[in-house]
Design a protein around this motif. Structure first.
Motif, mmCIF file in Angstrom:
data_model
loop_
_atom_site.group_PDB
_atom_site.id
_atom_site.type_symbol
_atom_site.label_atom_id
_atom_site.label_comp_id
_atom_site.label_asym_id
_atom_site.label_seq_id
_atom_site.Cartn_x
_atom_site.Cartn_y
_atom_site.Cartn_z
ATOM 1 N N LYS A 1 0.840 -1.187 0.000
ATOM 2 C CA LYS A 1 0.000 0.000 0.000
ATOM 3 C C LYS A 1 0.881 1.245 0.000
ATOM 4 C CE LYS A 1 0.880 1.676 3.278
ATOM 5 N NZ LYS A 1 2.197 2.154 3.738
ATOM 6 N N ALA B 1 -1.536 1.278 -3.345
ATOM 7 C CA ALA B 1 -1.337 0.510 -4.576
ATOM 8 C C ALA B 1 -0.584 1.300 -5.635
ATOM 9 C CB ALA B 1 -2.685 0.057 -5.128
ATOM 10 N N THR C 1 -3.972 3.002 -10.580
ATOM 11 C CA THR C 1 -4.428 1.735 -10.010
ATOM 12 C C THR C 1 -5.319 0.985 -10.986
ATOM 13 O OG1 THR C 1 -4.332 2.735 -7.803
ATOM 14 C CG2 THR C 1 -5.567 0.678 -8.016
ATOM 15 N N GLU D 1 -3.822 -5.503 -2.928
ATOM 16 C CA GLU D 1 -3.033 -4.496 -2.224
ATOM 17 C C GLU D 1 -2.759 -5.003 -0.807
ATOM 18 O OE1 GLU D 1 -3.465 0.330 -1.476
ATOM 19 O OE2 GLU D 1 -5.259 -0.925 -1.551
ATOM 20 N N THR E 1 -9.726 -1.575 -3.421
ATOM 21 C CA THR E 1 -8.472 -0.817 -3.551
ATOM 22 C C THR E 1 -8.689 0.463 -4.357
ATOM 23 O OG1 THR E 1 -6.992 -2.710 -3.329
ATOM 24 C CG2 THR E 1 -6.171 -0.854 -4.617
#
Length: 332
Positions: free
Chosen positions: A96, A98, A105, A121, A307
């Motif tokens: 993290k 990501a 992402t 992630e 995420t």
């Protein structure tokens, strides 16, 4: 029993101190390779008895025995190496945050889907069972209806001249580094998404990164929430949920591993005060969950969509800091 063959891309401290030992402790994973840019990988391979070591990340990805990779590179390199790993057919667990933006992402997630590999992630804290227990207590009605949630994560950052967390181009800043946990915890525990965000930051005059930040978030379900994160304060890692009949405090929310893997939950309510202790090896559980998803052909329990949503909130925090305005999040 079949185990997932893992490779580690980078000799980062988090890999050496937490994730490599977790893979070695895991029930469904086996550590097969490590790579670095240069000659550091050999020393780490010797220390942990890792069969393969490489002086480039691409060489590791070309090893057909490797099924999954863990990527703890600096934030600005995540997109490049997640995509590279996916194109080599490797399942990806990436540290993290990501990436640097939700747009980055999405590119990573899309590439993983196109290459039929799993993506997750590495928010390891969520796998500690104390958070499941918190949600159970909330569902029981013991503290009534949730009205407010507060989260905080801070530590005093040393070696600032050389630390990548102080480098804006590399994805430095307290929100990227630790505020992301607070955002995730608020979203996860309340089960609701932020609709309005207002962020205030103390920017470093030399580097421009956010050394500290305080962020107010209004959630879709009407709950008010606030979090703070900082490189300028002593170590704290907590959250608190306040309801109409009581409150829950979790003082070791994100790194219970520094206290022997014990999560403590304090409940104050109309029924009186009490506490519970919950044990769990969150790094091992993270590796187990992702490895099981690979072995069973399932999607990871922590989804790419989740995420993406966390990254959208991070984007809104930085947008609010830059514009000095309240940012409204559009539902995706």
């Amino acid at each position: 029993m079949k185990r997932v063959q893992w490779g580690v891309i980078s000799t980062a401290d988090i890999a050496q101190t937490q994730v490599i030992p977790a893979i070695l402790r895991s029930d469904y994973g086996e550590l097969a390779a490590i790579a670095s840019r240069g000659d550091k990988a050999k020393d780490i391979a010797d220390r942990f008895s890792i069969p393969y070591y490489y002086d480039s990340y691409k060489k590791l990805l070309m090893n057909e025995e490797i099924e999954a990779v863990y990527i703890p590179l600096p934030n600005h390199l995540h997109k490049q190496w997640v995509i590279e790993a996916a194109m080599h057919g490797k399942h990806v667990l990436v540290e993290k945050p990501a990436a640097l933006t939700a747009e980055e992402t999405k590119e990573m997630v899309d590439c993983c889907r196109e290459n039929n590999v799993k993506f997750m992630e590495a928010f390891m804290y969520q796998f500690h069972p104390q958070h499941t227990r918190v949600r159970e207590i909330i569902s029981s009605g013991e503290i009534g209806e949730i009205k407010f949630m507060r989260a905080g994560f801070s530590y005093f950052l040393n070696d600032r001249e050389s630390n990548i967390r102080m480098n804006q181009e590399m994805g430095g800043g307290s929100i990227y580094d630790i505020g992301c946990y607070c955002i995730h915890a608020i979203r996860s525990i309340t089960g609701s998404e932020p609709v309005r965000v207002e962020a205030f930051a103390e920017l470093d005059p030399q580097t421009g990164i956010d050394r500290s930040a305080i962020v107010y978030m209004k959630l879709e379900n009407g709950v008010n929430s606030v979090f703070d994160c900082s490189f300028d304060m002593s170590f704290r890692q907590e959250y608190e949920i306040v309801g109409t009949k009581g409150r829950i405090t979790v003082p070791a929310a994100y790194r219970p591993d520094v206290a022997g893997n014990v999560g403590r939950i304090y409940i104050q309510s109309d029924q009186g005060n009490r506490s519970e202790c919950v044990n769990g090896d969150q790094y091992k559980m993270q590796i187990n969950r992702f490895s099981q998803a690979i072995l069973q052909g399932n999607q990871p329990s922590y989804s790419a969509e989740n995420t993406l949503q966390n990254m959208r909130v991070i984007d809104s925090c930085y947008q609010s800091i830059e514009s000095r305005t309240v940012v409204t999040l559009v539902k995706k």
